[in-house]
Scaffold this active site. Structure first.
Site, PDB file in Angstrom:
ATOM      1  CB  THR A  48      -0.951   0.000   1.205  1.00  0.00           C
ATOM      2  OG1 THR A  48      -1.724  -1.202   1.191  1.00  0.00           O
ATOM      3  CG2 THR A  48      -1.902   1.184   1.150  1.00  0.00           C
ATOM      4  CE  LYS A  63      -5.804  -3.393  -0.023  1.00  0.00           C
ATOM      5  NZ  LYS A  63      -4.625  -3.216   0.825  1.00  0.00           N
ATOM      6  CG  ASP A  69      -4.381  -0.723   3.324  1.00  0.00           C
ATOM      7  OD1 ASP A  69      -3.616  -0.207   4.162  1.00  0.00           O
ATOM      8  OD2 ASP A  69      -4.336  -1.931   3.019  1.00  0.00           O
ATOM      9  CD  GLU A 108      -2.619  -1.773  -1.893  1.00  0.00           C
ATOM     10  OE1 GLU A 108      -2.192  -2.523  -0.990  1.00  0.00           O
ATOM     11  OE2 GLU A 108      -3.161  -0.686  -1.673  1.00  0.00           O
ATOM     12  N   GLY A 109      -3.723  -4.654  -5.156  1.00  0.00           N
ATOM     13  CA  GLY A 109      -4.333  -5.907  -4.752  1.00  0.00           C
ATOM     14  C   GLY A 109      -4.465  -6.018  -3.242  1.00  0.00           C
ATOM     15  N   GLY A 124      -2.979  -8.444  -0.123  1.00  0.00           N
ATOM     16  CA  GLY A 124      -2.037  -9.510   0.195  1.00  0.00           C
ATOM     17  C   GLY A 124      -1.214  -9.878  -1.031  1.00  0.00           C
TER      18      GLY A 124
END
Length: 232
Positions: free
Chosen positions: A16, A37, A54, A114-115, A117
């Site tokens: 992140t 995200k 995040d 952003e993914g 994990g």
């Protein structure tokens, strides 16, 4: 769609922060940035005064006034997304995640997605972070820690990306010390050589300040990385 997809070699590797640094650097150069995200978990954890959740961090970095627009789902427990949804009695639909990402990008110059994990974390039992990256087709930036064990984790992630035809923009090792150890320096060189990939670094940042994030992100080769064509 222009942008990048930030994934990590696992949980807690600075993914992140890397995504926020990229978003802040692009925004500081006058680009209209959308951050996305798909799922945020762990909101029940005690707050960190230096680092917000995040989606709030990404919104601040990108200059987006509504943190809620950054993510499709938020959950309290710090678990994988599919379990968090199950515990909450919520159904996550893969089609809706893709639509939410495209809605977030609407009207923006660049999307920083952003993914959650690592790359193969299940968003649902039939749809992983990698599946979302494939659906978006953006060049992928891999966040990895610089210490022992990162060679294996990073090369496995690169192999998993390339197995489905995803373009790899680069790897970011973070937090990177001002005086890296022999192991860290060797890891940098080895990942670049064996992974045939650009490897950049991001220093440890003391707090989630957009100006600090922007300065750190400006040191990444973003023009080259974002110029790489996606899959569609």
């Amino acid at each position: 769609m222009r942008g990048c997809f930030v994934t990590g070699t696992g949980t807690g590797v600075g993914k992140t922060v890397v995504a926020a640094a990229i978003a802040a650097a692009l925004a500081a150069h006058g680009q209209r940035v959308a951050a996305f995200k798909p799922v945020v978990t762990g909101l029940d954890d005690p707050p960190d005064p230096a680092w917000p959740p995040d989606h709030e961090l990404l919104a601040a970095a990108a200059g987006q006034p509504d943190a809620g627009a950054v993510t499709a789902f938020t959950f309290g427990p710090a678990t994988s997304p599919h379990l968090a949804a199950e515990l909450a009695g919520v159904e996550i639909e893969s089609v809706e995640l893709v639509r939410a990402a495209r809605r977030a990008a609407d009207g923006a110059d660049v999307l920083v997605a952003e993914g959650v994990g690592g790359l193969l974390v299940p968003l649902t039992l039939t749809f992983s972070v990698r599946d979302l990256a494939v659906a978006l087709g953006l060049p992928v930036v891999v966040a990895a820690h610089p210490g022992l064990g990162t060679i294996n984790h990073t090369l496995l992630t690169l192999e998993s990306l390339r197995a489905v035809g995803l373009p790899v923009a680069g790897v970011v090792l973070t937090p990177w010390s001002q005086e890296p150890s022999a192991i860290e320096s060797s890891n940098h060189e080895t990942i670049a050589a064996l992974g045939d990939v650009d490897v950049a670094t991001l220093p440890r940042l003391p707090r989630a300040d957009p100006a600090l994030l922007a300065r750190a992100g400006a040191e990444l080769p973003l023009n080259r990385w974002l110029a790489r064509p996606g899959r569609r």
